[in-house]
Design a protein around this motif. Sequence first.
Motif, PDB file in Angstrom:
ATOM      1  N   GLU A  32       0.834  -1.203   0.000  1.00 26.54           N
ATOM      2  CA  GLU A  32       0.000   0.000   0.000  1.00 26.54           C
ATOM      3  C   GLU A  32       0.873   1.259   0.000  1.00 26.54           C
ATOM      4  OE1 GLU A  32      -3.094   2.441  -0.353  1.00 26.54           O
ATOM      5  OE2 GLU A  32      -3.166   0.264  -0.567  1.00 26.54           O
ATOM      6  N   ILE A  33       1.936   1.252   0.781  1.00 27.55           N
ATOM      7  CA  ILE A  33       2.864   2.394   0.803  1.00 27.55           C
ATOM      8  C   ILE A  33       3.521   2.553  -0.572  1.00 27.55           C
ATOM      9  CG2 ILE A  33       5.069   3.204   1.759  1.00 27.55           C
ATOM     10  CD1 ILE A  33       4.097   1.976   4.456  1.00 27.55           C
ATOM     11  N   ASP A  34       3.876   1.439  -1.200  1.00 27.69           N
ATOM     12  CA  ASP A  34       4.449   1.466  -2.545  1.00 27.69           C
ATOM     13  C   ASP A  34       3.474   2.110  -3.529  1.00 27.69           C
ATOM     14  OD1 ASP A  34       6.521   0.472  -4.568  1.00 27.69           O
ATOM     15  OD2 ASP A  34       4.700  -0.506  -5.286  1.00 27.69           O
ATOM     16  N   ASN A  35       2.201   1.731  -3.453  1.00 29.01           N
ATOM     17  CA  ASN A  35       1.194   2.332  -4.326  1.00 29.01           C
ATOM     18  C   ASN A  35       1.088   3.836  -4.100  1.00 29.01           C
ATOM     19  OD1 ASN A  35       0.234   0.173  -5.900  1.00 29.01           O
ATOM     20  ND2 ASN A  35      -1.023  -0.561  -4.218  1.00 29.01           N
ATOM     21  N   LYS A  36       1.096   4.243  -2.843  1.00 27.71           N
ATOM     22  CA  LYS A  36       1.012   5.671  -2.529  1.00 27.71           C
ATOM     23  C   LYS A  36       2.243   6.411  -3.044  1.00 27.71           C
ATOM     24  CE  LYS A  36      -2.064   5.204   1.394  1.00 27.71           C
ATOM     25  NZ  LYS A  36      -2.236   5.280   2.834  1.00 27.71           N
ATOM     26  N   PHE A  37       3.407   5.756  -2.964  1.00 23.30           N
ATOM     27  CA  PHE A  37       4.634   6.359  -3.484  1.00 23.30           C
ATOM     28  C   PHE A  37       4.489   6.652  -4.977  1.00 23.30           C
ATOM     29  CE2 PHE A  37       8.657   5.844  -5.743  1.00 23.30           C
ATOM     30  CZ  PHE A  37       9.445   6.795  -5.118  1.00 23.30           C
ATOM     31  N   HIS A  38       3.999   5.666  -5.718  1.00 23.29           N
ATOM     32  CA  HIS A  38       3.873   5.853  -7.164  1.00 23.29           C
ATOM     33  C   HIS A  38       2.821   6.903  -7.500  1.00 23.29           C
ATOM     34  CE1 HIS A  38       6.840   2.932  -8.390  1.00 23.29           C
ATOM     35  NE2 HIS A  38       6.431   2.201  -7.373  1.00 23.29           N
ATOM     36  N   ASP A  39       1.760   6.982  -6.707  1.00 18.19           N
ATOM     37  CA  ASP A  39       0.788   8.068  -6.882  1.00 18.19           C
ATOM     38  C   ASP A  39       1.450   9.421  -6.634  1.00 18.19           C
ATOM     39  OD1 ASP A  39      -1.365   6.456  -7.527  1.00 18.19           O
ATOM     40  OD2 ASP A  39      -2.161   6.415  -5.479  1.00 18.19           O
ATOM     41  N   MET A  40       2.243   9.498  -5.566  1.00 16.58           N
ATOM     42  CA  MET A  40       2.928  10.732  -5.197  1.00 16.58           C
ATOM     43  C   MET A  40       3.872  11.177  -6.322  1.00 16.58           C
ATOM     44  SD  MET A  40       5.650  11.264  -2.131  1.00 16.58           S
ATOM     45  CE  MET A  40       6.792  10.180  -3.003  1.00 16.58           C
ATOM     46  N   ILE A  41       4.614  10.242  -6.871  1.00 16.87           N
ATOM     47  CA  ILE A  41       5.541  10.564  -7.959  1.00 16.87           C
ATOM     48  C   ILE A  41       4.764  11.077  -9.170  1.00 16.87           C
ATOM     49  CG2 ILE A  41       7.150   9.556  -9.646  1.00 16.87           C
ATOM     50  CD1 ILE A  41       8.404  10.021  -6.865  1.00 16.87           C
ATOM     51  N   ALA A  42       3.673  10.409  -9.502  1.00 15.61           N
ATOM     52  CA  ALA A  42       2.857  10.857 -10.636  1.00 15.61           C
ATOM     53  C   ALA A  42       2.269  12.239 -10.361  1.00 15.61           C
ATOM     54  CB  ALA A  42       1.754   9.841 -10.919  1.00 15.61           C
ATOM     55  N   ASP A  43       1.826  12.483  -9.119  1.00 15.95           N
ATOM     56  CA  ASP A  43       1.259  13.787  -8.745  1.00 15.95           C
ATOM     57  C   ASP A  43       2.279  14.914  -8.859  1.00 15.95           C
ATOM     58  OD1 ASP A  43      -1.273  12.822  -8.179  1.00 15.95           O
ATOM     59  OD2 ASP A  43      -0.909  12.649  -6.016  1.00 15.95           O
ATOM     60  N   MET A  44       3.542  14.611  -8.633  1.00 16.39           N
ATOM     61  CA  MET A  44       4.578  15.646  -8.666  1.00 16.39           C
ATOM     62  C   MET A  44       4.673  16.313 -10.031  1.00 16.39           C
ATOM     63  SD  MET A  44       7.580  13.867  -6.373  1.00 16.39           S
ATOM     64  CE  MET A  44       8.781  15.190  -6.450  1.00 16.39           C
ATOM     65  N   GLY A  45       4.279  15.589 -11.076  1.00 11.88           N
ATOM     66  CA  GLY A  45       4.345  16.151 -12.420  1.00 11.88           C
ATOM     67  C   GLY A  45       3.151  17.003 -12.795  1.00 11.88           C
ATOM     68  N   HIS A  46       2.105  16.962 -11.983  1.00  8.74           N
ATOM     69  CA  HIS A  46       0.889  17.735 -12.255  1.00  8.74           C
ATOM     70  C   HIS A  46       0.411  17.532 -13.696  1.00  8.74           C
ATOM     71  CE1 HIS A  46       1.406  19.663  -8.388  1.00  8.74           C
ATOM     72  NE2 HIS A  46       2.665  19.899  -8.707  1.00  8.74           N
ATOM     73  N   ASN A  47       0.378  16.261 -14.116  1.00  7.79           N
ATOM     74  CA  ASN A  47      -0.001  15.920 -15.478  1.00  7.79           C
ATOM     75  C   ASN A  47      -1.115  14.869 -15.417  1.00  7.79           C
ATOM     76  OD1 ASN A  47      -0.101  14.550 -18.030  1.00  7.79           O
ATOM     77  ND2 ASN A  47       1.926  15.363 -18.522  1.00  7.79           N
ATOM     78  N   ALA A  48      -2.315  15.265 -15.811  1.00 10.36           N
ATOM     79  CA  ALA A  48      -3.475  14.379 -15.713  1.00 10.36           C
ATOM     80  C   ALA A  48      -3.287  13.084 -16.511  1.00 10.36           C
ATOM     81  CB  ALA A  48      -4.730  15.107 -16.183  1.00 10.36           C
ATOM     82  N   MET A  49      -2.646  13.172 -17.658  1.00 10.49           N
ATOM     83  CA  MET A  49      -2.443  11.970 -18.487  1.00 10.49           C
ATOM     84  C   MET A  49      -1.515  10.983 -17.777  1.00 10.49           C
ATOM     85  SD  MET A  49      -3.257  10.336 -21.184  1.00 10.49           S
ATOM     86  CE  MET A  49      -4.001  11.538 -22.247  1.00 10.49           C
ATOM     87  N   VAL A  50      -0.445  11.475 -17.175  1.00 17.50           N
ATOM     88  CA  VAL A  50       0.479  10.602 -16.442  1.00 17.50           C
ATOM     89  C   VAL A  50      -0.254   9.943 -15.266  1.00 17.50           C
ATOM     90  CG1 VAL A  50       2.547  10.552 -14.994  1.00 17.50           C
ATOM     91  CG2 VAL A  50       2.558  11.815 -17.141  1.00 17.50           C
ATOM     92  N   LEU A  51      -1.109  10.687 -14.592  1.00 17.76           N
ATOM     93  CA  LEU A  51      -1.879  10.129 -13.480  1.00 17.76           C
ATOM     94  C   LEU A  51      -2.775   8.986 -13.953  1.00 17.76           C
ATOM     95  CD1 LEU A  51      -2.849  13.421 -11.632  1.00 17.76           C
ATOM     96  CD2 LEU A  51      -1.255  11.677 -10.849  1.00 17.76           C
TER      97      LEU A  51
END
Length: 93
Positions: A32-51
Amino acid sequence: DWSSDVCSSDLHLGVMKASMTQKNPNVDEVFEIDNKFHDMIADMGHNAMVLKINAITRVLTHSTRYYSVKGMLESGRGEELYEAHEEVYHMLE
C-alpha cells in the motif's frame, strides 16, 4: 506547489523506509505504501495523463507487483527495495 510536494515526499520516504526495513515487514502495508509512493511521484508532475496512465498500469500489474514486493521482503531485501524508490525520488526532486 513544488516545495510542498517535496516536503510531503520526504515524509512519505521516511514512512516507506521504516515499513520496508523493519525486521518482519507487513507485505500488505508495504504494498500500500508502494502504491502511494507511485501516486505521489505521478502527482509531482501535475499531469493528468500521467496520473491516468499510472492508475491503469497499477491495476494491470497489481499481482506481479505484489508478488515482487513480497518476494523482496521475504528474502530480506527490504533495504534494496527502499533504495530503488529513494533513487527514483531523488531523480525527480
